[in-house]
Design a protein around this motif. Structure first.
Motif, PDB file in Angstrom:
ATOM      1  N   LEU A 227       0.955  -1.705   0.070  1.00 19.91           N
ATOM      2  CA  LEU A 227      -0.288  -0.324  -0.163  1.00 19.91           C
ATOM      3  C   LEU A 227       1.165   0.920  -0.196  1.00 19.91           C
ATOM      4  O   LEU A 227       0.492   2.112  -0.827  1.00 19.91           O
ATOM      5  N   VAL A 228       1.513   1.167   0.697  1.00 21.09           N
ATOM      6  CA  VAL A 228       2.881   2.626   0.742  1.00 21.09           C
ATOM      7  C   VAL A 228       3.311   3.092  -0.741  1.00 21.09           C
ATOM      8  O   VAL A 228       3.625   3.590  -1.580  1.00 21.09           O
ATOM      9  N   VAL A 229       3.518   1.356  -0.790  1.00 16.04           N
ATOM     10  CA  VAL A 229       4.853   1.578  -2.600  1.00 16.04           C
ATOM     11  C   VAL A 229       3.251   2.522  -3.689  1.00 16.04           C
ATOM     12  O   VAL A 229       3.971   3.546  -4.437  1.00 16.04           O
ATOM     13  N   CYS A 230       1.682   1.883  -3.649  1.00 15.43           N
ATOM     14  CA  CYS A 230       0.902   2.414  -4.441  1.00 15.43           C
ATOM     15  C   CYS A 230       1.006   3.825  -4.368  1.00 15.43           C
ATOM     16  O   CYS A 230       0.321   4.497  -4.832  1.00 15.43           O
ATOM     17  N   PHE A 231       0.774   4.186  -3.236  1.00 19.52           N
ATOM     18  CA  PHE A 231       0.122   5.432  -3.013  1.00 19.52           C
ATOM     19  C   PHE A 231       1.065   6.459  -3.096  1.00 19.52           C
ATOM     20  O   PHE A 231       1.335   7.197  -3.335  1.00 19.52           O
ATOM     21  N   TRP A 232       2.831   6.279  -2.977  1.00 11.68           N
ATOM     22  CA  TRP A 232       3.939   7.226  -4.035  1.00 11.68           C
ATOM     23  C   TRP A 232       3.803   6.608  -4.908  1.00 11.68           C
ATOM     24  O   TRP A 232       3.865   8.186  -5.237  1.00 11.68           O
ATOM     25  N   VAL A 233       4.018   5.733  -5.388  1.00  8.39           N
ATOM     26  CA  VAL A 233       3.098   5.858  -6.901  1.00  8.39           C
ATOM     27  C   VAL A 233       2.193   6.558  -7.786  1.00  8.39           C
ATOM     28  O   VAL A 233       1.358   7.277  -8.548  1.00  8.39           O
ATOM     29  N   GLU A 234       1.134   5.770  -6.863  1.00  9.15           N
ATOM     30  CA  GLU A 234      -0.186   6.076  -7.379  1.00  9.15           C
ATOM     31  C   GLU A 234      -1.532   6.139  -6.811  1.00  9.15           C
ATOM     32  O   GLU A 234      -1.805   5.141  -6.811  1.00  9.15           O
ATOM     33  N   LYS A 235      -2.317   7.089  -5.921  1.00  7.80           N
ATOM     34  CA  LYS A 235      -3.093   6.814  -4.954  1.00  7.80           C
ATOM     35  C   LYS A 235      -4.027   6.132  -4.888  1.00  7.80           C
ATOM     36  O   LYS A 235      -4.639   5.656  -4.336  1.00  7.80           O
TER      37      LYS A 235
ATOM     38  N   VAL B 285      -4.535   3.754  -6.880  1.00  9.23           N
ATOM     39  CA  VAL B 285      -4.666   2.762  -7.312  1.00  9.23           C
ATOM     40  C   VAL B 285      -5.000   1.945  -5.753  1.00  9.23           C
ATOM     41  O   VAL B 285      -4.991   0.521  -5.549  1.00  9.23           O
ATOM     42  N   GLY B 286      -4.126   3.136  -4.917  1.00  5.55           N
ATOM     43  CA  GLY B 286      -3.237   2.581  -4.103  1.00  5.55           C
ATOM     44  C   GLY B 286      -4.543   2.570  -2.766  1.00  5.55           C
ATOM     45  O   GLY B 286      -5.277   1.533  -2.173  1.00  5.55           O
ATOM     46  N   ILE B 287      -5.679   3.950  -3.655  1.00  3.39           N
ATOM     47  CA  ILE B 287      -7.430   3.549  -2.853  1.00  3.39           C
ATOM     48  C   ILE B 287      -8.608   2.417  -2.937  1.00  3.39           C
ATOM     49  O   ILE B 287      -8.844   1.974  -1.957  1.00  3.39           O
ATOM     50  N   ILE B 288      -7.664   1.726  -4.647  1.00  2.97           N
ATOM     51  CA  ILE B 288      -8.528   1.151  -4.563  1.00  2.97           C
ATOM     52  C   ILE B 288      -8.621  -0.896  -3.598  1.00  2.97           C
ATOM     53  O   ILE B 288      -9.260  -0.519  -3.101  1.00  2.97           O
ATOM     54  N   LEU B 289      -7.138  -0.617  -3.683  1.00  2.00           N
ATOM     55  CA  LEU B 289      -6.266  -1.554  -2.588  1.00  2.00           C
ATOM     56  C   LEU B 289      -6.646  -1.507  -1.183  1.00  2.00           C
ATOM     57  O   LEU B 289      -6.970  -2.579  -0.371  1.00  2.00           O
ATOM     58  N   LEU B 290      -6.674  -0.606  -0.753  1.00  2.00           N
ATOM     59  CA  LEU B 290      -7.016  -0.519   0.717  1.00  2.00           C
ATOM     60  C   LEU B 290      -8.619  -0.650   1.166  1.00  2.00           C
ATOM     61  O   LEU B 290      -8.377  -1.187   2.112  1.00  2.00           O
ATOM     62  N   VAL B 291      -9.675  -0.540   0.043  1.00  6.50           N
ATOM     63  CA  VAL B 291     -10.992  -0.313   0.134  1.00  6.50           C
ATOM     64  C   VAL B 291     -11.045  -2.147   0.626  1.00  6.50           C
ATOM     65  O   VAL B 291     -11.431  -2.901   1.450  1.00  6.50           O
ATOM     66  N   SER B 292     -10.201  -2.330  -0.627  1.00  3.50           N
ATOM     67  CA  SER B 292     -10.218  -4.510  -0.441  1.00  3.50           C
ATOM     68  C   SER B 292      -9.627  -4.326   0.567  1.00  3.50           C
ATOM     69  O   SER B 292      -9.874  -5.508   1.397  1.00  3.50           O
ATOM     70  N   PHE B 293      -8.772  -4.309   1.172  1.00  3.74           N
ATOM     71  CA  PHE B 293      -7.933  -4.609   2.801  1.00  3.74           C
ATOM     72  C   PHE B 293      -8.969  -4.469   4.029  1.00  3.74           C
ATOM     73  O   PHE B 293      -8.757  -5.907   4.696  1.00  3.74           O
ATOM     74  N   LEU B 294      -9.926  -3.407   3.976  1.00  7.22           N
ATOM     75  CA  LEU B 294     -10.579  -3.095   4.746  1.00  7.22           C
ATOM     76  C   LEU B 294     -11.776  -4.412   5.044  1.00  7.22           C
ATOM     77  O   LEU B 294     -12.010  -4.972   5.852  1.00  7.22           O
ATOM     78  N   VAL B 295     -12.546  -4.201   2.708  1.00  6.27           N
ATOM     79  CA  VAL B 295     -13.577  -5.144   3.308  1.00  6.27           C
ATOM     80  C   VAL B 295     -13.404  -6.968   3.763  1.00  6.27           C
ATOM     81  O   VAL B 295     -14.321  -7.131   4.446  1.00  6.27           O
ATOM     82  N   ILE B 296     -12.246  -6.904   3.357  1.00  8.28           N
ATOM     83  CA  ILE B 296     -12.306  -8.594   2.765  1.00  8.28           C
ATOM     84  C   ILE B 296     -12.449  -9.083   4.417  1.00  8.28           C
ATOM     85  O   ILE B 296     -12.889 -10.061   4.529  1.00  8.28           O
ATOM     86  N   PRO B 297     -11.506  -8.380   5.056  1.00  7.12           N
ATOM     87  CA  PRO B 297     -11.530  -9.657   6.835  1.00  7.12           C
ATOM     88  C   PRO B 297     -12.358  -9.051   7.629  1.00  7.12           C
ATOM     89  O   PRO B 297     -12.812  -9.430   8.159  1.00  7.12           O
ATOM     90  N   PHE B 298     -13.707  -7.696   6.759  1.00 10.97           N
ATOM     91  CA  PHE B 298     -14.661  -7.349   7.758  1.00 10.97           C
ATOM     92  C   PHE B 298     -16.214  -8.562   7.163  1.00 10.97           C
ATOM     93  O   PHE B 298     -16.828  -9.086   8.110  1.00 10.97           O
ATOM     94  N   LEU B 299     -15.520  -9.274   5.912  1.00  7.83           N
ATOM     95  CA  LEU B 299     -16.390  -9.210   5.816  1.00  7.83           C
ATOM     96  C   LEU B 299     -16.207 -11.348   5.600  1.00  7.83           C
ATOM     97  O   LEU B 299     -17.277 -12.341   6.230  1.00  7.83           O
ATOM     98  N   MET B 300     -14.859 -11.796   6.298  1.00 13.35           N
ATOM     99  CA  MET B 300     -14.639 -12.676   7.004  1.00 13.35           C
ATOM    100  C   MET B 300     -15.137 -13.077   8.187  1.00 13.35           C
ATOM    101  O   MET B 300     -15.164 -14.134   8.710  1.00 13.35           O
TER     102      MET B 300
END
Length: 457
Positions: free
Chosen positions: A146-154, A156-171
């Motif tokens: 996430l740090v790398v993606c936000f540094w390169v293109e925010k 893309v980082g936002i899309i991955l961050l949302v997935s990172f938060l939603v998946i554990p909540f769903l589990m």
């Protein structure tokens, strides 16, 4: 029981302390492995961009990429071995606590005890060897990416961050009822496995007594019940995997669509209007699937977490129960030993194994107990050894009540089952069930001589 009972998850996490350094070392290796993969993606995307955009082929870039990819797999291998070793160490320590409890406070026979140790081992090892490591790896690796993606293109980082938060909540939502399903499955497994094993041992008697058809119907009903419970567990596992793959597919598709539209100059990017940088887009698109690599493993191991919690609820009463302080003189000489109107039924069973048994044993001599399979011989012997408590009837040693008599019997008698249960460890451990415990005078002298001849007991 302890005055401050722990939850199942607290008890599991408490056992991690012994291997904390192994987990930390594995986490460092996993993070370095992720760093190698990031560098690999960078060199690979640079090689592909120069080749496709400018027609230049630089083999050195491909060699660098291959070297970092090899490093990634080597570091991951070492990390997985450390994690698996840590799981074995923790489970071995738990089993050593469980062994004396199964004999010292035994409410089930040795066959059921063996099945319990096997089942506990199968349910707890994946938790410590996979779930804990994958949980740590998911946080560390996903955080780094996430740090790398936000540094390169925010974006893309936002899309991955949302997935990172939603998946554990769903589990967590799916897992709310999963633990109860696993609990029922384990209870049925423990109950019916002992029954199946018992019937297998008595197959000759069943055939000779012409009782095969009724036993077949009995076992078929139990087998169907166990199969239904297993199917429910598998449904939860399939639902978990299907939900994960849905979000992973959508997330990667969103990243690919955003990068594709940015390359065409349709969506906002750092080079909006003149097209997105192809090398950067390829780099981010290569990282996106790896972002979900450990999240996938975490979700797969989440099933192991529910199994471990269910198994721990069965295990904790055995390993956390504090032994009763002796209130009688266990060195007292045996004068009389008798049983009066003794009845006994195992928990959750309406059938009495023993019914109104009265016996008076000699102070010295040999006593033979005869009976067909299932008539209660083993139960009677375990009561005489102090392993099983008596609620209906009396067992008296030198005229004392049930509680005092059981303490004396538990300290001065031994019971060897027809199918003895041998623990991991040395002969000394199997005899004394405690490495720190020294040979006591109440054990025969010849046994001490045998143990002294063996290396480390």
């Amino acid at each position: 029981m302890n005055s401050n009972p722990q939850s199942a998850s607290q008890w599991l996490n408490k056992n991690i302390a012994a291997v904390r350094n192994m987990y930390l070392s594995a986490s460092v290796l996993t993070t370095l492995s992720a760093g190698c993969f990031i560098v690999f993606c960078w060199y690979l995307s640079l090689f592909a961009a120069l080749w496709l955009d400018e027609g230049r082929i630089l083999p050195d870039l491909l060699l660098y990429a291959a070297a970092f990819l090899t490093g990634r797999y080597m570091l991951t291998l070492f990390a997985s071995r450390l994690n698996y070793k840590a799981g074995n160490v923790v489970v071995s320590r738990i089993k050593r606590k469980l062994y004396p409890a199964l004999l010292g406070n035994n409410k089930i026979d040795s066959i059921a005890s063996t099945l319990m140790v096997t089942r506990i081992n199968d349910d707890l090892k994946p938790y410590f060897a996979f779930f804990i490591p994958y949980t740590m790896a998911s946080v560390l690796v996903s955080g780094l990416l996430l740090v790398v993606c936000f540094w390169v293109e925010k974006w893309v980082g936002i899309i991955l961050l949302v997935s990172f938060l939603v998946i554990p909540f769903l589990m967590s939502i799916i897992g709310m009822g999963a633990e109860g399903i696993h609990q029922k499955h384990i209870n049925l497994f423990m109950k019916y496995s002992a029954v199946f094993y018992n019937r297998l041992q008595a197959i000759a008697e069943i055939v000779n007594l012409d009782n095969f058809k009724s036993q077949y119907r009995f076992l078929s009903e139990r087998s169907d019940a166990l199969n239904k419970a297993t199917i429910k567990v598998m449904r939860v596992a399939i639902l978990t995997s299907a939900s994960l793959e849905l979000f992973v597919t959508l997330s990667i598709a969103m990243v690919a669509i955003y990068l594709g539209l940015s390359l065409l100059g349709i969506m906002v990017g750092p080079d909006y209007g003149k097209g997105y940088d192809f090398r950067t887009a390829l780099f981010l698109l290569t990282l996106a699937p790896y972002f979900f690599f450990y999240l996938r493993k975490f979700v797969s191991a989440y099933h192991d977490r529910n199994r471990a919690l269910a198994a721990t609820r069965l295990l904790m009463p055995l390993v956390t129960e504090e032994p009763d302080a002796p209130s009688v003189d266990t060195n007292e000489t045996l004068i009389s030993f008798g049983i009066e109107k003794l009845s006994f039924a195992y928990p959750d069973s309406p059938v009495k194994v023993l019914n109104k048994i009265s016996l008076k044993f000699p102070a010295k001599g040999l006593v033979l107990v005869k009976g067909i399979s299932g008539s209660g011989k083993s139960t009677l012997l375990k009561i005489c050894a102090g392993s099983l408590p008596v609620a209906d009837g009396t067992v008296t040693v030198n005229g004392k009540d049930n509680s005092c008599s059981r303490q004396w019997l538990n300290a001065n008698t031994s019971y060897m089952n027809q199918f003895p249960f041998i623990f991991d460890g040395t002969l000394h451990y199997n005899v004394f069930l405690d490495k720190k415990k020294k040979c006591s005078e109440r054990y025969p002298e010849f046994l001490n001589k045998i143990l002294d001849k063996k290396q480390n007991g």
